[in-house]
Scaffold this motif. Structure first.
Motif, PDB file in Angstrom:
ATOM      1  N   CYS A  92       0.833  -1.209   0.000  1.00 45.36           N
ATOM      2  CA  CYS A  92       0.000   0.000   0.000  1.00 45.36           C
ATOM      3  C   CYS A  92       0.865   1.255   0.000  1.00 45.36           C
ATOM      4  O   CYS A  92       0.574   2.219  -0.732  1.00 45.36           O
ATOM      5  CB  CYS A  92      -0.930   0.004   1.213  1.00 45.36           C
ATOM      6  N   GLU A  96       1.081   3.990  -3.217  1.00 43.38           N
ATOM      7  CA  GLU A  96       0.868   5.431  -3.075  1.00 43.38           C
ATOM      8  C   GLU A  96       2.015   6.214  -3.715  1.00 43.38           C
ATOM      9  O   GLU A  96       1.795   7.192  -4.431  1.00 43.38           O
ATOM     10  CB  GLU A  96       0.750   5.809  -1.600  1.00 43.38           C
ATOM     11  N   ILE A 112      -5.987   5.746  -4.807  1.00 38.32           N
ATOM     12  CA  ILE A 112      -4.736   5.009  -4.602  1.00 38.32           C
ATOM     13  C   ILE A 112      -3.840   5.722  -3.595  1.00 38.32           C
ATOM     14  O   ILE A 112      -3.172   5.081  -2.776  1.00 38.32           O
ATOM     15  CB  ILE A 112      -3.994   4.822  -5.942  1.00 38.32           C
ATOM     16  N   ASN A 114      -4.609   7.239  -1.042  1.00 39.02           N
ATOM     17  CA  ASN A 114      -5.155   7.207   0.317  1.00 39.02           C
ATOM     18  C   ASN A 114      -5.411   5.780   0.797  1.00 39.02           C
ATOM     19  O   ASN A 114      -6.385   5.505   1.490  1.00 39.02           O
ATOM     20  CB  ASN A 114      -6.431   8.040   0.391  1.00 39.02           C
ATOM     21  N   LEU A 115      -4.522   4.872   0.431  1.00 38.20           N
ATOM     22  CA  LEU A 115      -4.623   3.477   0.863  1.00 38.20           C
ATOM     23  C   LEU A 115      -3.924   3.228   2.190  1.00 38.20           C
ATOM     24  O   LEU A 115      -4.449   2.545   3.067  1.00 38.20           O
ATOM     25  CB  LEU A 115      -4.007   2.559  -0.194  1.00 38.20           C
ATOM     26  N   VAL A 119      -5.342   1.510   6.020  1.00 40.68           N
ATOM     27  CA  VAL A 119      -4.948   0.119   6.296  1.00 40.68           C
ATOM     28  C   VAL A 119      -4.124   0.049   7.582  1.00 40.68           C
ATOM     29  O   VAL A 119      -4.321  -0.836   8.425  1.00 40.68           O
ATOM     30  CB  VAL A 119      -4.169  -0.472   5.104  1.00 40.68           C
TER      31      VAL A 119
END
Length: 387
Positions: A92, A96, A112, A114-115, A119
């Motif tokens: 992740c 980004e 994408i 803000n993944l 998590v």
């Protein structure tokens, strides 16, 4: 293969490497772009947003993930995230960073980029769910940074200036807060553990008095709020945090660089608070963004490298001692930070030339870390422990 890979055995291993890499790559590319010596092939965002957003959220995100997921395993006396779950979080973070160069749609770019923090928030919440003492302190901070990142990126991509600015200010404030929060926990503990016979007595009210005004600074105050109100909050934050650091007795750590470097980083944050106060009434200090750069390159960078080296040694079963190269890394980061902050204020005529030296020293410090600690972070512990 993934499960038994040393680099994926605990979070600080991959994320400290990634933090050092982005600390080298981002400023170096940004300076070349700013000076017109190269073009950054960004798909949607401009170079200024990319540089700022990545240092506030990319560099900081790697540091936070490396530290807090490692610490949370200790707090909960549980196995740390490792293998596939840790690889998911690393992926992740990498997605980004790469998204800026791939996706030409603002909508996809927003999703994408803000993944990672959502998590990370879920993983930390799962780890701390049954431990309210830690959960109720750290979860609001991580969720707050996650929300600030969403606001900042949404505001930029969809041209909502006040959201972009608010997200940025909230994130900066929370980064300052979490550094001082962690410092207040680890520095007295490390000092008592390292220096025999040292007596550090802290009154119960000193930490709340130090942190509450720092939390208030993280609020994006409307321009209608009188300057003296913000000045009063900054003054209280400055006095309380300088007093708290004095109670930590930093002078007893002069001969212990791996501990003293943390005091340097906290001192730079205290100076940053002073510069924020001065910047309310001095345009030169305000417009050079000296306080912001002192917080990020000085406070975060110096405390960050101190934590990175200490954790990398202690959590791999090695002696916690800063050798020559580690001390050189500390020194380079401090020098680079001071050049970046003070030359634009006092020597504006050589500002452009100074950027090479500021970036060069700062990235050199993290480059030394990569060279010195890469084998430590990517191989099994010498004592045979699993992580």
């Amino acid at each position: 293969m993934i499960k038994n890979n040393p680099i994926l055995s605990i979070s600080f291993r991959p994320f400290f490497i990634l933090a050092a890499l982005i600390a080298i790559i981002n400023p170096s590319i940004w300076i070349l772009s700013y000076l017109g010596k190269m073009s950054i092939p960004l798909a949607v965002v401009d170079p200024l947003f990319w540089h700022g957003h990545e240092m506030i959220f990319g560099f900081t995100g790697a540091l936070i993930a490396g530290f807090i997921l490692t610490a949370s395993a200790n707090w909960t006396n549980s196995t740390p995230y490792q293998g596939k779950s840790l690889l998911l979080l690393v992926t992740c973070w990498l997605l980004e960073r790469l998204s800026y160069f791939i996706f030409e749609s603002e909508h996809i770019q927003f999703l994408i980029m803000n993944l990672f923090f959502p998590v990370l928030s879920l993983m930390l919440l799962k780890k701390l769910w049954s431990f309210p003492k830690q959960r109720n302190v750290f979860m609001p901070i991580i969720i707050g940074i996650s929300a600030a990142k969403i606001l900042h990126s949404w505001g930029y991509l969809y041209s909502v200036d006040y959201l972009e600015d608010s997200g940025r200010e909230i994130a900066i404030g929370l980064i300052r807060f979490i550094i001082l929060l962690i410092a207040g926990r680890v520095i007295p503990f490390f000092t008592r553990k390292k220096i025999k016979g040292i007596d550090i007595n802290l009154p119960n009210w000193i930490n709340p008095l130090s942190l509450i005004p720092v939390a208030l600074i993280a609020i994006p105050w409307p321009e209608a709020v009188p300057r003296f109100v913000l000045g009063a909050i900054l003054t209280l934050a400055l006095i309380a945090n300088v007093s708290r650091q004095a109670l930590w007795k930093p002078w007893v750590t002069f001969k212990v660089p791996i501990l003293y470097v943390l005091h340097i980083g906290v001192a730079l944050i205290n100076i940053e608070l002073l510069m924020e106060l001065i910047g309310l009434f001095n345009d030169q200090v305000h417009y050079t963004q000296a306080a912001l750069h002192l917080l990020m390159t000085g406070g975060l960078g110096v405390v960050g490298i101190g934590i990175m080296t200490r954790v990398s040694l202690g959590h791999t079963g090695r002696i916690i001692r800063a050798d020559f190269w580690t001390c050189l890394s500390y020194s380079a980061i401090v020098v680079g930070s001071l050049i970046r902050v003070f030359v634009p204020i006092f020597f504006p005529d050589i500002y452009i030339k100074s950027l090479h030296f500021a970036s060069g020293f700062w990235t050199l410090g993290f480059g030394i870390f990569i060279i010195k600690y890469f084998k430590t972070l990517t191989t099994q512990r010498p004592d045979g422990k699993p992580y």
